[in-house]
Scaffold this motif. Sequence first.
Motif, PDB file in Angstrom:
ATOM      1  N   ASP A 101      57.749  53.667  67.234  1.00 43.33           N
ATOM      2  CA  ASP A 101      56.333  53.369  67.373  1.00 43.33           C
ATOM      3  C   ASP A 101      55.756  53.268  65.957  1.00 43.33           C
ATOM      4  OD1 ASP A 101      53.819  53.115  68.610  1.00 43.33           O
ATOM      5  OD2 ASP A 101      53.524  55.262  68.743  1.00 43.33           O
ATOM      6  N   THR A 102      55.195  54.342  65.420  1.00 44.65           N
ATOM      7  CA  THR A 102      54.725  54.299  64.033  1.00 44.65           C
ATOM      8  C   THR A 102      55.902  54.311  63.058  1.00 44.65           C
ATOM      9  OG1 THR A 102      54.632  56.699  63.762  1.00 44.65           O
ATOM     10  CG2 THR A 102      52.661  55.618  64.655  1.00 44.65           C
ATOM     11  N   HIS A 107      61.869  57.724  60.517  1.00 42.53           N
ATOM     12  CA  HIS A 107      61.920  57.676  59.059  1.00 42.53           C
ATOM     13  C   HIS A 107      62.338  59.042  58.518  1.00 42.53           C
ATOM     14  CE1 HIS A 107      60.874  56.574  54.982  1.00 42.53           C
ATOM     15  NE2 HIS A 107      60.170  57.684  54.903  1.00 42.53           N
ATOM     16  N   LEU A 108      61.685  60.081  58.993  1.00 41.64           N
ATOM     17  CA  LEU A 108      61.990  61.431  58.524  1.00 41.64           C
ATOM     18  C   LEU A 108      63.384  61.889  58.948  1.00 41.64           C
ATOM     19  CD1 LEU A 108      58.483  62.962  59.161  1.00 41.64           C
ATOM     20  CD2 LEU A 108      59.631  62.848  56.945  1.00 41.64           C
ATOM     21  N   LEU A 109      63.764  61.578  60.175  1.00 50.26           N
ATOM     22  CA  LEU A 109      65.090  61.978  60.662  1.00 50.26           C
ATOM     23  C   LEU A 109      66.201  61.247  59.908  1.00 50.26           C
ATOM     24  CD1 LEU A 109      64.541  62.191  64.521  1.00 50.26           C
ATOM     25  CD2 LEU A 109      64.981  64.072  62.927  1.00 50.26           C
ATOM     26  N   THR A 110      65.970  59.973  59.620  1.00 47.10           N
ATOM     27  CA  THR A 110      66.968  59.196  58.886  1.00 47.10           C
ATOM     28  C   THR A 110      67.170  59.778  57.487  1.00 47.10           C
ATOM     29  OG1 THR A 110      66.269  57.230  60.096  1.00 47.10           O
ATOM     30  CG2 THR A 110      67.554  56.850  58.134  1.00 47.10           C
ATOM     31  N   GLU A 122      73.442  54.253  61.258  1.00 44.94           N
ATOM     32  CA  GLU A 122      72.699  53.147  61.852  1.00 44.94           C
ATOM     33  C   GLU A 122      71.741  53.714  62.896  1.00 44.94           C
ATOM     34  OE1 GLU A 122      74.657  48.963  61.529  1.00 44.94           O
ATOM     35  OE2 GLU A 122      75.767  50.099  63.038  1.00 44.94           O
ATOM     36  N   LEU A 123      70.884  52.840  63.374  1.00 42.04           N
ATOM     37  CA  LEU A 123      69.829  53.267  64.276  1.00 42.04           C
ATOM     38  C   LEU A 123      69.741  52.325  65.471  1.00 42.04           C
ATOM     39  CD1 LEU A 123      67.344  55.004  64.746  1.00 42.04           C
ATOM     40  CD2 LEU A 123      66.123  53.561  63.109  1.00 42.04           C
ATOM     41  N   LYS A 129      57.932  48.943  69.058  1.00 44.62           N
ATOM     42  CA  LYS A 129      56.546  48.454  69.048  1.00 44.62           C
ATOM     43  C   LYS A 129      56.207  48.100  67.618  1.00 44.62           C
ATOM     44  CE  LYS A 129      54.510  51.714  72.300  1.00 44.62           C
ATOM     45  NZ  LYS A 129      53.506  52.797  72.381  1.00 44.62           N
ATOM     46  N   PRO A 130      56.591  46.913  67.157  1.00 42.24           N
ATOM     47  CA  PRO A 130      56.455  46.569  65.732  1.00 42.24           C
ATOM     48  C   PRO A 130      55.024  46.591  65.214  1.00 42.24           C
ATOM     49  CG  PRO A 130      57.210  44.669  67.020  1.00 42.24           C
ATOM     50  CD  PRO A 130      57.206  45.831  67.946  1.00 42.24           C
ATOM     51  N   THR A 131      54.059  46.311  66.068  1.00 36.21           N
ATOM     52  CA  THR A 131      52.675  46.229  65.582  1.00 36.21           C
ATOM     53  C   THR A 131      52.081  47.595  65.239  1.00 36.21           C
ATOM     54  OG1 THR A 131      51.851  46.339  67.850  1.00 36.21           O
ATOM     55  CG2 THR A 131      52.165  44.151  66.916  1.00 36.21           C
ATOM     56  N   ARG A 132      52.770  48.678  65.634  1.00 33.81           N
ATOM     57  CA  ARG A 132      52.225  50.014  65.425  1.00 33.81           C
ATOM     58  C   ARG A 132      52.759  50.696  64.159  1.00 33.81           C
ATOM     59  NH1 ARG A 132      48.959  53.449  68.231  1.00 33.81           N
ATOM     60  NH2 ARG A 132      50.668  54.967  68.245  1.00 33.81           N
ATOM     61  N   ARG A 133      53.645  50.026  63.438  1.00 32.45           N
ATOM     62  CA  ARG A 133      54.341  50.684  62.345  1.00 32.45           C
ATOM     63  C   ARG A 133      53.416  51.187  61.241  1.00 32.45           C
ATOM     64  NH1 ARG A 133      57.913  50.009  64.758  1.00 32.45           N
ATOM     65  NH2 ARG A 133      59.713  48.889  64.031  1.00 32.45           N
ATOM     66  N   LYS A 134      53.650  52.438  60.800  1.00 32.43           N
ATOM     67  CA  LYS A 134      52.896  53.006  59.670  1.00 32.43           C
ATOM     68  C   LYS A 134      53.787  53.196  58.462  1.00 32.43           C
ATOM     69  CE  LYS A 134      49.350  55.553  62.212  1.00 32.43           C
ATOM     70  NZ  LYS A 134      49.130  56.885  62.817  1.00 32.43           N
ATOM     71  N   VAL A 135      55.113  53.348  58.696  1.00 28.13           N
ATOM     72  CA  VAL A 135      56.055  53.432  57.586  1.00 28.13           C
ATOM     73  C   VAL A 135      57.098  52.348  57.803  1.00 28.13           C
ATOM     74  CG1 VAL A 135      55.770  55.908  57.203  1.00 28.13           C
ATOM     75  CG2 VAL A 135      57.529  55.112  58.779  1.00 28.13           C
ATOM     76  N   CYS A 136      57.740  51.919  56.724  1.00 30.63           N
ATOM     77  CA  CYS A 136      58.730  50.846  56.821  1.00 30.63           C
ATOM     78  C   CYS A 136      59.981  51.378  57.518  1.00 30.63           C
ATOM     79  CB  CYS A 136      59.051  50.366  55.409  1.00 30.63           C
ATOM     80  SG  CYS A 136      60.301  49.101  55.400  1.00 30.63           S
ATOM     81  N   LEU A 137      60.314  50.802  58.643  1.00 32.45           N
ATOM     82  CA  LEU A 137      61.516  51.240  59.361  1.00 32.45           C
ATOM     83  C   LEU A 137      62.038  50.119  60.250  1.00 32.45           C
ATOM     84  CD1 LEU A 137      62.739  54.433  60.265  1.00 32.45           C
ATOM     85  CD2 LEU A 137      62.459  53.063  62.304  1.00 32.45           C
ATOM     86  N   ASP A 138      63.285  49.726  60.014  1.00 33.93           N
ATOM     87  CA  ASP A 138      63.903  48.690  60.848  1.00 33.93           C
ATOM     88  C   ASP A 138      65.114  49.264  61.551  1.00 33.93           C
ATOM     89  OD1 ASP A 138      62.211  46.475  60.204  1.00 33.93           O
ATOM     90  OD2 ASP A 138      63.143  46.470  58.213  1.00 33.93           O
TER      91      ASP A 138
END
Length: 173
Positions: A101-102, A107-110, A122-123, A129-138
Amino acid sequence: METKIEVLIPEEDIRARIKEMAAELSEKYKDQPVLLVGILNGSVFFLTELAQQMSIPVEIDFMAASSYGSGKESSGRVLITKDLARSIEGDHVIIVEDIVDTGQTLHLLTEMLLERNPASLELAVLLDKPTRRKVCLDADYIGFQIPDEFVVGWGLDFNQKYRDLPYIGVIKD
Ligand code: IMP
Ligand code: MG
């Protein structure tokens, strides 16, 4: 008032997509042992389906992190409430999660798991939900991209309810 849930992604589509993801992962990891790390509680339905559909043996382990108190908004913090049973140093690890989501949780777990020196990380997520992202994460593997709607089912809950729904639904108030 009675809660109405509208189907966003039907069960057959979800199972078919997970089968495709399982085939892709099985091909990629056919020559190396892989550890699936499920993030409790949301990942369990996706993880079991994915693992069973994979044609190679996998190990599984779980971590529990909580970023959402209750309701629909993120607290922006992640609390590890259960850690892995063993070291992942030198292992090929795939984090399995219900949704990005965000992106804050993953991000923190990775970051945390990378510090433990896995051979690879890998993840795989069922939903994005790409539109909700607050930190960079793919995520490396994504089941479905969905619009900014609060969804339930396949492990996703609203106040701990609806995780067991076999489809992805949207709560209509
Ligand atoms: P993030 O840190 O904002 O990416 O949030 C990740 C976590 O929030 C997920 O693992 C879910 O537990 C929860 N979450 C985010 N969106 C939804 C949703 O639409 N329905 C249910 N839980 C959600
Ligand atoms: Mg979760």
